[in-house]
Design a protein around this motif. Sequence first.
Motif, PDB file in Angstrom:
ATOM      1  N   LEU A   1      -7.453  10.774 -23.455  1.00  0.00           N
ATOM      2  CA  LEU A   1      -6.078  11.245 -23.609  1.00  0.00           C
ATOM      3  C   LEU A   1      -5.180  10.658 -22.527  1.00  0.00           C
ATOM      4  N   LEU A   2      -5.676  10.667 -21.280  1.00  0.00           N
ATOM      5  CA  LEU A   2      -4.892  10.108 -20.170  1.00  0.00           C
ATOM      6  C   LEU A   2      -4.644   8.616 -20.372  1.00  0.00           C
ATOM      7  N   ARG A   3      -5.658   7.905 -20.865  1.00  0.00           N
ATOM      8  CA  ARG A   3      -5.469   6.471 -21.117  1.00  0.00           C
ATOM      9  C   ARG A   3      -4.428   6.241 -22.211  1.00  0.00           C
ATOM     10  N   SER A   4      -4.457   7.089 -23.250  1.00  0.00           N
ATOM     11  CA  SER A   4      -3.486   6.946 -24.338  1.00  0.00           C
ATOM     12  C   SER A   4      -2.063   7.174 -23.835  1.00  0.00           C
ATOM     13  N   VAL A   5      -1.906   8.180 -22.980  1.00  0.00           N
ATOM     14  CA  VAL A   5      -0.591   8.457 -22.396  1.00  0.00           C
ATOM     15  C   VAL A   5      -0.180   7.297 -21.484  1.00  0.00           C
ATOM     16  N   GLY A   6      -1.138   6.841 -20.663  1.00  0.00           N
ATOM     17  CA  GLY A   6      -0.859   5.745 -19.752  1.00  0.00           C
ATOM     18  C   GLY A   6      -0.487   4.469 -20.478  1.00  0.00           C
ATOM     19  N   PHE A   7      -1.113   4.228 -21.609  1.00  0.00           N
ATOM     20  CA  PHE A   7      -0.841   3.009 -22.363  1.00  0.00           C
ATOM     21  C   PHE A   7       0.620   2.937 -22.782  1.00  0.00           C
ATOM     22  N   VAL A   8       1.220   4.102 -23.033  1.00  0.00           N
ATOM     23  CA  VAL A   8       2.622   4.153 -23.457  1.00  0.00           C
ATOM     24  C   VAL A   8       3.569   4.166 -22.270  1.00  0.00           C
ATOM     25  N   PHE A   9       3.239   4.989 -21.264  1.00  0.00           N
ATOM     26  CA  PHE A   9       4.205   5.257 -20.198  1.00  0.00           C
ATOM     27  C   PHE A   9       3.973   4.470 -18.911  1.00  0.00           C
ATOM     28  N   LEU A  10       2.772   3.909 -18.702  1.00  0.00           N
ATOM     29  CA  LEU A  10       2.484   3.251 -17.435  1.00  0.00           C
ATOM     30  C   LEU A  10       3.425   2.076 -17.134  1.00  0.00           C
ATOM     31  N   PRO A  11       3.634   1.138 -18.060  1.00  0.00           N
ATOM     32  CA  PRO A  11       4.499  -0.017 -17.724  1.00  0.00           C
ATOM     33  C   PRO A  11       5.887   0.363 -17.230  1.00  0.00           C
ATOM     34  N   PRO A  12       6.634   1.229 -17.925  1.00  0.00           N
ATOM     35  CA  PRO A  12       7.972   1.559 -17.403  1.00  0.00           C
ATOM     36  C   PRO A  12       7.940   2.354 -16.109  1.00  0.00           C
ATOM     37  N   VAL A  13       6.907   3.189 -15.934  1.00  0.00           N
ATOM     38  CA  VAL A  13       6.830   3.999 -14.714  1.00  0.00           C
ATOM     39  C   VAL A  13       6.570   3.110 -13.501  1.00  0.00           C
ATOM     40  N   VAL A  14       5.580   2.211 -13.591  1.00  0.00           N
ATOM     41  CA  VAL A  14       5.270   1.371 -12.429  1.00  0.00           C
ATOM     42  C   VAL A  14       6.373   0.340 -12.184  1.00  0.00           C
ATOM     43  N   THR A  15       7.055  -0.075 -13.236  1.00  0.00           N
ATOM     44  CA  THR A  15       8.198  -0.979 -13.047  1.00  0.00           C
ATOM     45  C   THR A  15       9.300  -0.279 -12.267  1.00  0.00           C
ATOM     46  N   SER A  16       9.579   0.971 -12.621  1.00  0.00           N
ATOM     47  CA  SER A  16      10.579   1.754 -11.898  1.00  0.00           C
ATOM     48  C   SER A  16      10.182   1.925 -10.437  1.00  0.00           C
ATOM     49  N   LEU A  17       8.901   2.194 -10.187  1.00  0.00           N
ATOM     50  CA  LEU A  17       8.410   2.355  -8.816  1.00  0.00           C
ATOM     51  C   LEU A  17       8.601   1.069  -8.014  1.00  0.00           C
ATOM     52  N   CYS A  18       8.191  -0.056  -8.578  1.00  0.00           N
ATOM     53  CA  CYS A  18       8.292  -1.329  -7.863  1.00  0.00           C
ATOM     54  C   CYS A  18       9.741  -1.722  -7.599  1.00  0.00           C
ATOM     55  N   LYS A  19      10.624  -1.444  -8.550  1.00  0.00           N
ATOM     56  CA  LYS A  19      12.042  -1.759  -8.362  1.00  0.00           C
ATOM     57  C   LYS A  19      12.652  -0.947  -7.224  1.00  0.00           C
ATOM     58  N   SER A  20      12.088   0.222  -6.945  1.00  0.00           N
ATOM     59  CA  SER A  20      12.638   1.084  -5.903  1.00  0.00           C
ATOM     60  C   SER A  20      12.251   0.635  -4.493  1.00  0.00           C
ATOM     61  N   LEU A  21      11.229  -0.193  -4.368  1.00  0.00           N
ATOM     62  CA  LEU A  21      10.694  -0.548  -3.052  1.00  0.00           C
ATOM     63  C   LEU A  21      11.645  -1.462  -2.286  1.00  0.00           C
ATOM     64  N   SER A  22      11.650  -1.303  -0.981  1.00  0.00           N
ATOM     65  CA  SER A  22      12.356  -2.223  -0.087  1.00  0.00           C
ATOM     66  C   SER A  22      11.347  -3.284   0.344  1.00  0.00           C
ATOM     67  N   ILE A  23      11.462  -4.480  -0.226  1.00  0.00           N
ATOM     68  CA  ILE A  23      10.410  -5.491  -0.106  1.00  0.00           C
ATOM     69  C   ILE A  23      10.840  -6.617   0.821  1.00  0.00           C
ATOM     70  N   THR A  24       9.996  -6.921   1.796  1.00  0.00           N
ATOM     71  CA  THR A  24      10.186  -8.082   2.651  1.00  0.00           C
ATOM     72  C   THR A  24       9.082  -9.088   2.357  1.00  0.00           C
ATOM     73  N   LYS A  25       9.477 -10.300   1.974  1.00  0.00           N
ATOM     74  CA  LYS A  25       8.516 -11.366   1.694  1.00  0.00           C
ATOM     75  C   LYS A  25       8.451 -12.298   2.902  1.00  0.00           C
ATOM     76  N   ILE A  26       7.263 -12.474   3.429  1.00  0.00           N
ATOM     77  CA  ILE A  26       7.068 -13.306   4.616  1.00  0.00           C
ATOM     78  C   ILE A  26       6.320 -14.576   4.231  1.00  0.00           C
ATOM     79  N   ASN A  27       6.912 -15.714   4.621  1.00  0.00           N
ATOM     80  CA  ASN A  27       6.372 -17.046   4.292  1.00  0.00           C
ATOM     81  C   ASN A  27       6.497 -17.359   2.805  1.00  0.00           C
TER      82      ASN A  27
END
Length: 223
Positions: A10-36
């Motif tokens: 059940l969790l995998r089925s829910v994750g299959f639908v909602f995981l991509p937008p949720v983790v995209t939202s999380l990553c967009k929120s980060l303050s990211i410094t790229k070194i080199n």
Amino acid sequence: MQARKTRQNLLRSVGFVFLPPVVTSLCKSLSITKINYEKIDELKEHNKNYIIAFWHGTMLLPWYLHGSPNCVALTSKSKDGDLLAKTLKHWNYKVVRGSSSSGGEVALGIMVDYAKNDYSIAITPDGPRGPAHKFKAGAVVAAKKSNIPLVLAGVGYRKKRVLNNWDKFEVPSYFSNSKIIYSDPIKISPDLNYDETGSMINECEMKLNELQKTALELALDEK
């Protein structure tokens, strides 16, 4: 046991639908410094593809940053691999399924073919089952056979949650300061023999662990 399997499915089925937008939202929120990161830019400016490798437990940020139709990602054939593949396709990767334990040689061959045809490759060299931070041969062998450079990436989050699984998977907190450090491109000679290739794998493992340690220290030092 049956109830546990039902809950997992059940969790995998829910994750299959909602995981991509949720983790995209999380990553967009980060303050990211790229070194080199300029080393990556230089490769792109000269239309050179590359292999980028990062530890499985820190994979969220580098997967997010390097999504591209011109980048191939290697994921396992497991059910958890299905979830990752879904997210990576959401981030525009071409996805190859396989690992060191299942379909590995075929997947490696496919990756090498892509690399020889102007695709970059993203890979977690200790995945999908570990041991954590143990550099398996795939990334180095692929770089050797395709004659393209290998770039290593260490990742640090100031605030995060660490899961209690084999790779101690790191989930950054929303809006957390994050650091990603890239190595200079590493050229793997196609003429290396078996022992020399093994030495190069060990060197990459040590280098990636150093990058990881430095990225974490910089992230924690951030005010």
